[in-house]
Design a protein around this motif. Structure first.
Motif, mmCIF file in Angstrom:
data_model
loop_
_atom_site.group_PDB
_atom_site.id
_atom_site.type_symbol
_atom_site.label_atom_id
_atom_site.label_comp_id
_atom_site.label_asym_id
_atom_site.label_seq_id
_atom_site.Cartn_x
_atom_site.Cartn_y
_atom_site.Cartn_z
ATOM 1 N N VAL A 164 0.845 -1.192 0.000
ATOM 2 C CA VAL A 164 0.000 0.000 0.000
ATOM 3 C C VAL A 164 0.885 1.247 0.000
ATOM 4 O O VAL A 164 2.015 1.233 0.485
ATOM 5 C CB VAL A 164 -0.949 0.017 1.207
ATOM 6 N N ALA A 200 -5.780 -3.553 -0.715
ATOM 7 C CA ALA A 200 -5.486 -4.187 0.577
ATOM 8 C C ALA A 200 -6.685 -5.013 1.037
ATOM 9 O O ALA A 200 -7.287 -4.749 2.082
ATOM 10 C CB ALA A 200 -5.107 -3.142 1.611
ATOM 11 N N ILE A 224 0.360 -7.143 4.623
ATOM 12 C CA ILE A 224 0.218 -5.818 4.040
ATOM 13 C C ILE A 224 1.471 -5.022 4.376
ATOM 14 O O ILE A 224 1.845 -4.886 5.545
ATOM 15 C CB ILE A 224 -1.035 -5.084 4.578
#
Length: 568
Positions: free
Chosen positions: A171, A185, A252
């Motif tokens: 991200v 995400a 992530i």
């Protein structure tokens, strides 16, 4: 002579237009598993596939797709001469407007792969550069692939495999680590019993680290809305009476903007391994693994690093089977047993195995006897070294698990300027140039199942495609070959703007290798050819030779891309 490098700059009468980066996001898996009878996983008729374009200006983390003035969608299936535009809603597609301007998403409402092995969707956006007032056209494409499995005659207990639609998401954040975009995400856990989606029969729980997720802890889906550290995780655990627990991890990572923003990508040439009904052969028989790295808004490049491979016989517990002895660009791995249920590949930060930066799981599914598949691979490795080696690429055609002979073979090299009517043919599709007696770059065997590629035909990285005809149908596969020597980069030095349509500019081509200039005097045997493409990407009549050239304002109309191709 072969092209060893190329570079370009954009010339305008006002200000230089911006560099755009475009992607297409998918709401469902792009690999559809067909059971050979009537079942598709995922089933686009009940779980629609939504394709959404994303557009970024180089150096900026903001998605500007909603500011485009026009959005067009096309599809191209196997054997089509040219892409077909989707202009209205049909039983297969719905065009959905996003925002108040021209952006549209494409919703696929049916199993469009019922009679095809793959479909390519192309999105074309027109974005106006406010500073120059010019409209910029940019395109991106995404491919949907079908894998056919056979259920008839399969004996024994169905394999249980857990698959995440997205295992790692990078991200965007600013240099302070403040997240600016959480697009992408999200993930969804699917549990296959054989090739049947059995997810709803399992009890699912989530454990979350450094993230906030929209869905409840018991959901099979996780949509991240907040990331409080550089790395966050959602750990899925699924249980069902009589079966081992399944654990899957969604990671992530923050990608920080600025001069040092870096992203990494683990590339594996097949999403699944198909095991035949007699359980004595995979299709394909091995996987090819490579890595790419991107710094800031520069072009991605091959990344030398360590890899490791793990095997699992139950889909949950993994045992390490391979680890790189030193940094490498790519490798080919053959599973050690036909009893495995999945492979896991990890990619590490360059120099060792201390820091994992990407990983991917390749599940094993049961293949049908009538599945036809073309495996294009490099049996002796996919790299040349020091401009002296050759690479052999081979196309193996499988009918089920048996290698069969095709009635014809055609090979292509990737070339973005080629089309079905210029350099390619009806089978090539856009961006592939046919290898033949008139154009081959020293490559031999281009009408057979195997080609031999000399080192001087490879400029940094080249992709090769083989189209075969078997039982009257066309099938294709792609492989990539890399030059392990340091690539030559072309930097074009000079002014890039005219005022009031008058004047001239001088542009010099500087060749860089490992950060140092080569051919500074222009006497090392390189040939420099210059072209200009207009605002619609059509080549103009402009043509010059030499390391240094002069361009007149009258050579462009508003805006033009000046391209230098360097041959040796």
């Amino acid at each position: 002579m072969a092209i060893v490098a190329s570079g370009q700059i954009t010339l305008t009468d006002l200000n230089d237009t911006k560099q755009l980066m475009m992607y297409i996001g998918a709401s469902q898996s792009r690999t559809v598993v067909y059971d050979g009878l009537s079942s598709y996983t995922p089933d686009y008729s009940t779980s629609n596939q939504t394709l959404t374009p994303q557009l970024y200006i180089a150096g900026d983390n903001t998605n500007v797709a909603q500011d485009v003035s026009e959005c067009k969608w096309f599809y191209q299936d196997n054997g089509a001469n040219s892409p077909i535009e989707i202009t209205q809603n049909t039983e297969d597609y719905t065009l959905t407007s996003i925002g108040t301007k021209g952006l549209k998403s494409l919703v696929i409402k049916n199993n469009v792969l019922s009679s095809r092995t793959s479909m390519t969707y192309i999105c074309e956006l027109i974005y106006q550069d406010i500073e120059s007032g010019l409209n910029i056209t940019t395109k991106a494409e995404i491919e949907i692939v079908k894998i056919t499995n056979g259920l008839n005659g399969t004996s024994g207990k169905d394999a249980i495999v857990g698959v995440l639609t997205n295992e790692v998401a990078n991200v965007l954040s600013n240099s302070k680590g403040e997240v600016t975009s959480l697009e992408g995400a999200s993930t969804q856990l699917t549990i296959y019993k054989g090739v049947i989606d059995d997810t709803d029969n399992w009890t699912i729980s989530q454990t979350r680290q450094n993230v906030v997720v929209t869905e409840p802890m018991s959901s099979k889906t996780a949509t991240v809305t907040s990331l409080s550290a550089d790395v966050g995780k959602v750990i899925f655990k699924a249980t069902k009476s009589g079966y081992p627990e399944i654990t899957k991890v969604f990671t992530i990572n923050k990608v920080k903007s600025g001069e040092d923003a870096t992203s990494y990508n683990l590339i594996i040439d097949t999403p699944v391994l198909a095991l035949n009904q007699t359980k004595d052969s995979f299709n394909p028989m091995n996987i090819t693994v490579s890595a790419r790295m991107q710094v800031g808004s520069f072009e991605p490049f091959d990344y030398p690093t360590h890899f490791s491979v793990y095997e699992s016989v139950d889909g949950t517990n993994y045992v390490e089977k391979y680890v790189s002895s030193s940094d490498e660009y790519s490798f080919v791995y053959t599973p050690s047993s036909f009893e495995i249920k999945a492979l896991k590949v990890k990619m590490y930060l360059e120099g060792g195995t201390a820091t994992v930066i990407d990983e991917q799981v390749i599940p094993v599914v049961t293949d049908g006897a009538d599945a036809v598949y073309v495996n294009v691979w490099t049996p002796d490795g996919n790299a040349v070294k020091n401009d002296s080696d050759v690479v052999t690429a081979r196309a193996d055609v499988y009918n089920g698990v048996k290698v069969v002979s095709a009635s014809s073979y055609k090979w292509y090299i990737q070339d973005e300027s080629a089309s079905s009517t210029s350099g390619g043919d009806v089978d090539s599709g856009e961006g592939w140039r046919l290898l033949n007696d008139d154009y081959n770059m020293g490559i031999t065997g281009y009408t057979t199942s195997k080609i031999t590629i000399p080192a001087d035909a490879i400029s940094s990285t080249e992709a090769f495609k083989c189209v075969v005809v078997y039982n009257g149908n066309s099938y294709s596969g792609v492989t990539t070959v890399v030059d392990m020597t340091d690539p030559i980069i072309v930097r074009l030095d000079g002014m890039d703007k005219f005022k009031n349509g008058e004047g001239t500019i001088t542009v010099r081509a500087t060749l860089l290798q490992s950060g140092l200039e080569v051919d500074a005097s222009g006497t090392e045997g390189f040939m420099y050819e210059w072209f200009i493409y207009d605002a619609n990407n059509n080549k103009t009549s402009f043509y010059k030779k030499g390391k240094v050239i002069t361009v007149n304002a009258t050579d462009i109309n508003g805006r033009g891309n000046l391209v230098c191709e360097v041959n040796k």
